[in-house]
Design a protein around this motif. Structure first.
Motif, PDB file in Angstrom:
ATOM      1  N   PRO A  70       0.834  -1.214   0.000  1.00 42.29           N
ATOM      2  CA  PRO A  70       0.000   0.000   0.000  1.00 42.29           C
ATOM      3  C   PRO A  70       0.866   1.261   0.000  1.00 42.29           C
ATOM      4  O   PRO A  70       2.042   1.219   0.362  1.00 42.29           O
ATOM      5  CB  PRO A  70      -0.795  -0.121   1.310  1.00 42.29           C
ATOM      6  N   GLU A  71       0.271   2.364  -0.420  1.00 38.98           N
ATOM      7  CA  GLU A  71       1.015   3.624  -0.530  1.00 38.98           C
ATOM      8  C   GLU A  71       1.762   3.971   0.762  1.00 38.98           C
ATOM      9  O   GLU A  71       2.939   4.340   0.729  1.00 38.98           O
ATOM     10  CB  GLU A  71       0.064   4.769  -0.882  1.00 38.98           C
ATOM     11  N   GLY A  77      -6.206  -3.502  -3.777  1.00 36.95           N
ATOM     12  CA  GLY A  77      -4.843  -3.009  -3.798  1.00 36.95           C
ATOM     13  C   GLY A  77      -4.286  -2.892  -5.202  1.00 36.95           C
ATOM     14  O   GLY A  77      -5.017  -2.877  -6.187  1.00 36.95           O
ATOM     15  N   THR A  78      -2.950  -2.810  -5.268  1.00 39.51           N
ATOM     16  CA  THR A  78      -2.240  -2.660  -6.537  1.00 39.51           C
ATOM     17  C   THR A  78      -1.462  -3.931  -6.823  1.00 39.51           C
ATOM     18  O   THR A  78      -0.784  -4.465  -5.943  1.00 39.51           O
ATOM     19  CB  THR A  78      -1.280  -1.456  -6.477  1.00 39.51           C
ATOM     20  N   ARG A 108       3.818   9.924   0.342  1.00 39.51           N
ATOM     21  CA  ARG A 108       2.754   9.148  -0.289  1.00 39.51           C
ATOM     22  C   ARG A 108       2.358   9.740  -1.633  1.00 39.51           C
ATOM     23  O   ARG A 108       1.971   9.024  -2.554  1.00 39.51           O
ATOM     24  CB  ARG A 108       1.537   9.066   0.640  1.00 39.51           C
ATOM     25  N   GLN A 157      -4.890  -1.590 -10.592  1.00 40.61           N
ATOM     26  CA  GLN A 157      -5.412  -1.248  -9.272  1.00 40.61           C
ATOM     27  C   GLN A 157      -6.851  -1.727  -9.153  1.00 40.61           C
ATOM     28  O   GLN A 157      -7.682  -1.420 -10.017  1.00 40.61           O
ATOM     29  CB  GLN A 157      -5.313   0.257  -9.037  1.00 40.61           C
TER      30      GLN A 157
END
Length: 254
Positions: free
Chosen positions: A48-49, A83-84, A60, A78
């Motif tokens: 996560p960021e 999430g990514t 971020r 995404q």
């Protein structure tokens, strides 16, 4: 406290503050190198960021801009609430004739099929023309969704004359395996590729949004004597598949 291997991987992305290039571009380039180098594979999650910012020592906002760069390039996807992730893009060289199942296994994916149609029928005008047979001549029509690790990759319809393969029950998971079992492996193929928009039904089958572009492919495979063995009409997900052509210069060129 032990450091997780994945933390080491992403901590190595830390940009060089003495470099004049913007931090978000440096981060994006280093993450791109991990993906292209195979350290991160299709389907792998990106932290996560907040976590990635802590690991790399940047804000971020910088992380977000870096990820946006790679999402736009198609390297990351995404998913809201999930999430990514590294995109599951497949690069298919057009110089190699290989069945889908063998190709996916060679890449470390588990191939599978969802059958949509598997029956004997009369050849349509387009099928007859592609196969070089009379219209309405008996053929096998084999339509299925091809998946890799459970994710839909393509909708594929293979058509072959019943003089070469008599029953649809002879085809299991791999069409090419059935051909090989009957001594019918093609030696070359011609492919025609074009881009178009997916129909609503195709989008539903491929689990993509509508409207979305797909790659439509018609492939004719030939036996050593030059006869067309089979024709396959396919619709591939353009967000997951790249077709790669290697070009060489001729001996005489400007």
């Amino acid at each position: 406290m032990d450091v997780k291997p994945t933390e080491n991987i992403f901590a190595a992305l830390t940009p060089d503050e003495t470099n004049r290039k913007p931090l978000y571009l440096q981060l994006a380039e280093r993450l791109r190198e991990l993906i292209n180098g195979g350290t991160l594979r299709g389907g792998d999650a990106v932290p996560p960021e907040r976590e990635l910012a802590a690991l790399t020592g940047v804000s971020r906002v910088t992380v977000r801009k870096s990820l946006e760069q790679l999402v736009t390039a198609g390297l990351l996807t995404q998913r809201p609430g999930a999430g990514t992730f590294v995109s599951r893009r497949i690069q298919q060289p057009l110089s190699v004739l290989m069945g889908f199942s063998d190709d996916m296994r060679a890449r470390g994916y588990e191939p599978a099929s969802i059958w949509l149609d598997k029956r004997a029928a009369g050849a349509s005008p387009d099928e007859a023309m592609a196969l070089g047979i009379a219209p309405a001549a008996p053929v096998l029509r084999l339509k299925r969704i091809r998946t890799a690790d459970g994710e839909p990759m393509a909708i594929e319809t293979a058509v072959i004359s019943r003089r070469d393969l008599a029953s649809p029950e002879l085809v299991g998971e791999s069409f090419y395996a059935a051909l090989k079992a009957h001594g019918l492996l093609p030696v070359r193929a011609l492919q025609r590729i074009r881009a178009r928009m997916a129909t609503l039904h195709e989008a539903e089958l491929l689990h993509i949004s509508h409207p979305t572009a797909i790659l439509e492919i018609e492939r004719r495979s030939f036996l050593p004597d030059g006869r067309v063995l089979e024709v396959t009409f396919s619709c591939y997900r353009a967000d997951l598949y790249d077709f790669v052509v290697e070009l060489q210069t001729s001996e005489e060129h400007d």
